[in-house]
Write a protein that holds these residues in place. Structure first.
Motif, PDB file in Angstrom:
ATOM      1  N   ASP A  34      54.291  53.038  29.704  1.00 21.56           N
ATOM      2  CA  ASP A  34      52.865  53.237  29.978  1.00 21.56           C
ATOM      3  C   ASP A  34      52.070  51.953  29.801  1.00 21.56           C
ATOM      4  O   ASP A  34      50.932  51.866  30.238  1.00 21.56           O
ATOM      5  CB  ASP A  34      52.302  54.339  29.074  1.00 21.56           C
ATOM      6  CG  ASP A  34      52.400  53.977  27.607  1.00 21.56           C
ATOM      7  OD1 ASP A  34      51.353  54.016  26.918  1.00 21.56           O
ATOM      8  OD2 ASP A  34      53.499  53.666  27.123  1.00 21.56           O
ATOM      9  N   ARG A  35      52.643  50.950  29.214  1.00 19.11           N
ATOM     10  CA  ARG A  35      51.954  49.671  29.014  1.00 19.11           C
ATOM     11  C   ARG A  35      52.231  48.694  30.153  1.00 19.11           C
ATOM     12  O   ARG A  35      51.937  47.515  30.045  1.00 19.11           O
ATOM     13  CB  ARG A  35      52.374  49.051  27.685  1.00 19.11           C
ATOM     14  CG  ARG A  35      52.157  49.947  26.501  1.00 19.11           C
ATOM     15  CD  ARG A  35      50.848  49.713  25.882  1.00 19.11           C
ATOM     16  NE  ARG A  35      50.674  50.657  24.764  1.00 19.11           N
ATOM     17  CZ  ARG A  35      49.572  50.740  24.098  1.00 19.11           C
ATOM     18  NH1 ARG A  35      48.569  49.977  24.389  1.00 19.11           N
ATOM     19  NH2 ARG A  35      49.459  51.598  23.125  1.00 19.11           N
ATOM     20  N   ASN A  36      52.812  49.186  31.252  1.00 17.01           N
ATOM     21  CA  ASN A  36      53.033  48.334  32.425  1.00 17.01           C
ATOM     22  C   ASN A  36      51.716  47.737  32.869  1.00 17.01           C
ATOM     23  O   ASN A  36      50.671  48.372  32.738  1.00 17.01           O
ATOM     24  CB  ASN A  36      53.572  49.155  33.611  1.00 17.01           C
ATOM     25  CG  ASN A  36      54.983  49.618  33.416  1.00 17.01           C
ATOM     26  OD1 ASN A  36      55.769  48.970  32.752  1.00 17.01           O
ATOM     27  ND2 ASN A  36      55.303  50.753  34.005  1.00 17.01           N
ATOM     28  N   LEU A  37      51.790  46.577  33.450  1.00 13.61           N
ATOM     29  CA  LEU A  37      50.618  45.994  34.067  1.00 13.61           C
ATOM     30  C   LEU A  37      50.172  46.944  35.167  1.00 13.61           C
ATOM     31  O   LEU A  37      50.948  47.286  36.043  1.00 13.61           O
ATOM     32  CB  LEU A  37      50.959  44.618  34.649  1.00 13.61           C
ATOM     33  CG  LEU A  37      49.820  43.836  35.246  1.00 13.61           C
ATOM     34  CD1 LEU A  37      48.770  43.532  34.182  1.00 13.61           C
ATOM     35  CD2 LEU A  37      50.335  42.543  35.840  1.00 13.61           C
ATOM     36  N   GLY A  38      48.964  47.427  35.096  1.00 13.27           N
ATOM     37  CA  GLY A  38      48.487  48.388  36.083  1.00 13.27           C
ATOM     38  C   GLY A  38      48.658  49.830  35.652  1.00 13.27           C
ATOM     39  O   GLY A  38      48.232  50.737  36.335  1.00 13.27           O
ATOM     40  N   GLY A  39      49.292  50.074  34.527  1.00 12.26           N
ATOM     41  CA  GLY A  39      49.455  51.435  34.027  1.00 12.26           C
ATOM     42  C   GLY A  39      50.730  52.102  34.510  1.00 12.26           C
ATOM     43  O   GLY A  39      51.562  51.497  35.167  1.00 12.26           O
ATOM     44  N   LEU A  40      50.875  53.368  34.170  1.00 12.20           N
ATOM     45  CA  LEU A  40      52.071  54.140  34.492  1.00 12.20           C
ATOM     46  C   LEU A  40      51.823  54.974  35.741  1.00 12.20           C
ATOM     47  O   LEU A  40      50.945  55.835  35.748  1.00 12.20           O
ATOM     48  CB  LEU A  40      52.420  55.063  33.320  1.00 12.20           C
ATOM     49  CG  LEU A  40      53.683  55.907  33.481  1.00 12.20           C
ATOM     50  CD1 LEU A  40      54.929  55.030  33.404  1.00 12.20           C
ATOM     51  CD2 LEU A  40      53.747  56.975  32.386  1.00 12.20           C
TER      52      LEU A  40
END
Length: 143
Positions: free
Chosen positions: A95-101
């Motif tokens: 969920d901490r991906n760049l841009g969200g999950l």
């Protein structure tokens, strides 16, 4: 592929140290990826009993991981002088991906069909569907 998957905020909603409600279609998608012979690694900040609780929660829902917080099941810190908590994976779902999950349907489509998130957004725009970016993550300082 080897796929590292976070737990809190990704498979379940954030309620750490408790276990939150399942994010819609998370375990369904993970079971499909396992069935397609992907190796899933649970990649979590959880340790000890909290980690065991998360592993058992997933197992009850038919998701058994290839490894948990390590690259392969037999990996032992004391026998590996190059041990690192940094997992070696082809893909990280967090969920901490760049841009969200993205939602789990989009995640499955990207992995199964080997396409990027940008490709999914462009595809939706071409079909006249109002595509939105992944939901923005609330930061720890926001209440």
């Amino acid at each position: 592929m080897i796929i590292a998957v976070d737990f809190d905020g990704t498979i379940v909603e954030h309620r750490y140290p408790e276990i939150g409600e399942e994010v819609p279609f998370a375990t369904d998608t993970l079971r499909m990826l396992i069935k397609e012979h992907h190796r899933l690694i649970l990649w979590s900040v959880r340790e000890g009993q909290l980690l065991e609780d998360a592993v058992n929660w997933c197992k009850k829902r038919g998701v058994e991981f290839y490894a948990v917080n390590k690259d392969y099941p037999e990996e032992m810190v004391e026998y590996n002088n190059h041990f690192s908590r940094k997992i070696k994976a082809d893909i990280f779902i967090d969920d901490r991906n760049l841009g969200g999950l993205p939602d789990w349907g989009q995640i499955y489509h990207m992995i199964h069909d080997h396409v990027s998130y940008r490709h999914l957004l462009n595809e939706a725009r071409q079909q006249g569907i109002e595509a939105t970016e992944a939901p923005k993550k609330r930061h720890w300082w926001q209440f």
